[in-house]
Design a protein around this motif. Sequence first.
Motif, mmCIF file in Angstrom:
data_model
loop_
_atom_site.group_PDB
_atom_site.id
_atom_site.type_symbol
_atom_site.label_atom_id
_atom_site.label_comp_id
_atom_site.label_asym_id
_atom_site.label_seq_id
_atom_site.Cartn_x
_atom_site.Cartn_y
_atom_site.Cartn_z
ATOM 1 N N SER A 127 5.314 -18.759 46.538
ATOM 2 C CA SER A 127 4.046 -19.126 45.938
ATOM 3 C C SER A 127 3.921 -20.633 45.919
ATOM 4 O O SER A 127 4.891 -21.362 46.081
ATOM 5 N N HIS A 131 1.295 -13.926 36.961
ATOM 6 C CA HIS A 131 0.866 -12.792 37.787
ATOM 7 C C HIS A 131 -0.654 -12.642 37.698
ATOM 8 O O HIS A 131 -1.318 -13.324 36.906
ATOM 9 N N THR A 150 -3.538 -9.600 44.022
ATOM 10 C CA THR A 150 -2.284 -10.342 43.962
ATOM 11 C C THR A 150 -2.434 -11.471 42.952
ATOM 12 O O THR A 150 -3.515 -11.696 42.413
ATOM 13 N N ASP A 171 0.297 -16.653 44.379
ATOM 14 C CA ASP A 171 1.101 -15.959 45.383
ATOM 15 C C ASP A 171 0.587 -16.237 46.794
ATOM 16 O O ASP A 171 -0.600 -16.482 47.001
ATOM 17 N N THR A 186 -3.536 -20.558 46.499
ATOM 18 C CA THR A 186 -2.820 -19.580 47.300
ATOM 19 C C THR A 186 -2.647 -20.091 48.723
ATOM 20 O O THR A 186 -3.559 -20.711 49.287
#
Length: 333
Positions: free
Chosen positions: A2, A87, A153, A157, A325
């Motif tokens: 990440s 997350h 996701t 990430d 990301t």
Amino acid sequence: MSVKPEPVSALFAGPFALATLSAPDGPAFPALVTPDARVTDLRTALGDPRATVRSLLEDWDAVLPRLRTLAADSGADRTPLADLRVHAPIEPRQVFQSGANYRQHVIDLHVAHRAPGDDRPEAERRAEAAEIMDRRAAEDLPYVFIGLPSAITGPYDDVVLPDWAEQPDWELELAAVIGRPAHRLTPGEAPAYIAGYTIANDLTDRATVFRRDMPQIGTDWLRSKNAPGFTPLGPWIVPSESLAAPGDLRVRLRLNGETMQDESTKDMIFDVARMVAYASQTARLLPGDLVLTGSPAGNGMHWGRLLRDGDVMEGTITGLGVQRTRCVAEAAS
């Protein structure tokens, strides 16, 4: 792998947000995050070792006052956010996605995808597209389709670009998070059923949007939008009470530091409340469900530049923080 989260100053509006976090190699847990980048484990604070963000939303009317109290408690036991992994903030049961909901975006696409033999001046074609958008708004018919939770996701990430995706594109969007079961709402009722808001990047492979083998069927959203990781979400859920004007938030996406999308939610044809109400006319909305509200102008097709291995997308919406990301080609992943 990440990329590194954004600095503390870019966290969110309001006194707290909800997140799903984990320690290295530890289980994910629901957390209250404060603007000073400190974290309270809500399993302990609320006395429920099995709590998740979704279970908190299922009892939102009772939980929200307790979260306000926890956020205001300067003596609460908190840990640094920097020590934890962020997350996706929620695992929804249903994802509702809005198409063609930003006026300028749809006009730009209409002009860009000129029909063969249409040699009219751009101004004329743009005026035609604007008239179509006005008529669509007057008819009050939003366009909503279904996405898959498995495409979600985390906000930092890596995003794997499938080897079959020829034209992967970005679509930064404001996402409403449902906080109460809802069915057949009016637009006036809908805001009371929205627990909060978060950021979604609804990636799309443009090459597979339409079924060329069966054009009469139309769009193929399963193929074009639902690869694993095609919906980076978060980093947090900011309670709706902390966003005074969801109808005027700045939506901005940068690609490798260059601004590609930069628009206000004022450009929506149908506002958030109308989109939630429309989805509820057919489906029963459940706590934790997401209603994505469409993407503004500035997608890759507009710029003639699609996603590729190594690209870094940075998406931000006023008051909701920043997600970053990195794109990784499937073969390289």
